[in-house]
Design a protein around this motif. Sequence first.
Motif, PDB file in Angstrom:
ATOM      1  N   PRO A   1       0.811  -1.227   0.000  1.00  0.00           N
ATOM      2  CA  PRO A   1       0.000   0.000   0.000  1.00  0.00           C
ATOM      3  C   PRO A   1       0.841   1.272   0.000  1.00  0.00           C
ATOM      4  O   PRO A   1       0.318   2.362  -0.221  1.00  0.00           O
ATOM      5  CB  PRO A   1      -0.817  -0.117   1.287  1.00  0.00           C
ATOM      6  N   CYS A   2       2.138   1.161   0.280  1.00  0.00           N
ATOM      7  CA  CYS A   2       3.038   2.315   0.237  1.00  0.00           C
ATOM      8  C   CYS A   2       3.509   2.497  -1.200  1.00  0.00           C
ATOM      9  O   CYS A   2       4.178   1.607  -1.749  1.00  0.00           O
ATOM     10  CB  CYS A   2       4.248   2.098   1.139  1.00  0.00           C
TER      11      CYS A   2
ATOM     12  N   ASP B   1       0.162  -2.649   6.422  1.00  0.00           N
ATOM     13  CA  ASP B   1       0.740  -2.673   5.066  1.00  0.00           C
ATOM     14  C   ASP B   1       1.287  -4.062   4.734  1.00  0.00           C
ATOM     15  O   ASP B   1       1.034  -4.608   3.653  1.00  0.00           O
ATOM     16  CB  ASP B   1       1.914  -1.680   4.964  1.00  0.00           C
TER      17      ASP B   1
ATOM     18  N   ILE C   1      -6.112   3.960   8.866  1.00  0.00           N
ATOM     19  CA  ILE C   1      -5.398   3.685   7.612  1.00  0.00           C
ATOM     20  C   ILE C   1      -5.679   4.793   6.597  1.00  0.00           C
ATOM     21  O   ILE C   1      -4.773   5.265   5.904  1.00  0.00           O
ATOM     22  CB  ILE C   1      -5.805   2.299   7.073  1.00  0.00           C
TER      23      ILE C   1
ATOM     24  N   ARG D   1      -3.789   5.916   2.981  1.00  0.00           N
ATOM     25  CA  ARG D   1      -3.941   4.615   2.344  1.00  0.00           C
ATOM     26  C   ARG D   1      -5.407   4.310   2.089  1.00  0.00           C
ATOM     27  O   ARG D   1      -6.272   4.747   2.838  1.00  0.00           O
ATOM     28  CB  ARG D   1      -3.352   3.510   3.237  1.00  0.00           C
ATOM     29  N   ASP D   2      -5.669   3.480   1.080  1.00  0.00           N
ATOM     30  CA  ASP D   2      -7.029   3.026   0.784  1.00  0.00           C
ATOM     31  C   ASP D   2      -7.277   1.764   1.590  1.00  0.00           C
ATOM     32  O   ASP D   2      -6.608   0.741   1.378  1.00  0.00           O
ATOM     33  CB  ASP D   2      -7.149   2.729  -0.714  1.00  0.00           C
TER      34      ASP D   2
ATOM     35  N   TRP E   1      -7.390  -1.626  -0.145  1.00  0.00           N
ATOM     36  CA  TRP E   1      -6.251  -2.064  -0.957  1.00  0.00           C
ATOM     37  C   TRP E   1      -5.970  -3.542  -0.731  1.00  0.00           C
ATOM     38  O   TRP E   1      -5.987  -4.025   0.413  1.00  0.00           O
ATOM     39  CB  TRP E   1      -5.000  -1.257  -0.563  1.00  0.00           C
TER      40      TRP E   1
END
Length: 199
Positions: free
Chosen positions: A31-32, A129, A185, A190-191, A194
Amino acid sequence: MTSMPDLTPAARRMADLLAGVRDYQLTAPTPCADMSLATLIDHVNGLTLAFTWAATKDFPDGASPPPSADASGLPPDWRTRMPEQLDALAAAWRSPGAWQGMTQAGGLDLPGDEAGHVAMNELVVHGWDIARASGQPYDAGEGEIGACLAFVAPAVEESGGEGVEGLFGPAVEVPGDAPAVDRLIALTGRDPSWTAEGG
């Protein structure tokens, strides 16, 4: 802030998640943005050291460099080294003195109390993540999520939702009744939906 959250559950969960990462997943996206799983693990490896030094206020060569994020820098023995470093990190932050006075982390001077909350947030958010990138379940405790939200939400509000440089990107919108972990999150850019498959 006067609370001293216990980093032990988050550190142990991180160690368990790392144990669940398969070698073939190290090149997987996370996610990063622009970080492979190996790169993210290298970043976590660096931050466990940096924030242990921040707690003990004992820095190698008198300085705390920013944690690296480079897949090629991931130590070959990371699978055995990182759980030990995570235990040491949690132990260091159990000392009340860690939360007092000024310290350093990532090349920055900051209050010990703030550094402790950053460390907790890094463990919780990067744990999510790594879980998402490696297809593992993620179940952080309510107290941990609450401590992270109490730290992150004011910083994001102060930024107008534009993110906090060096920490996280612009906030993502989620429904008002979203679970606390999804709100956290999303606040860190971040989604929450994800997945490794969907990117």
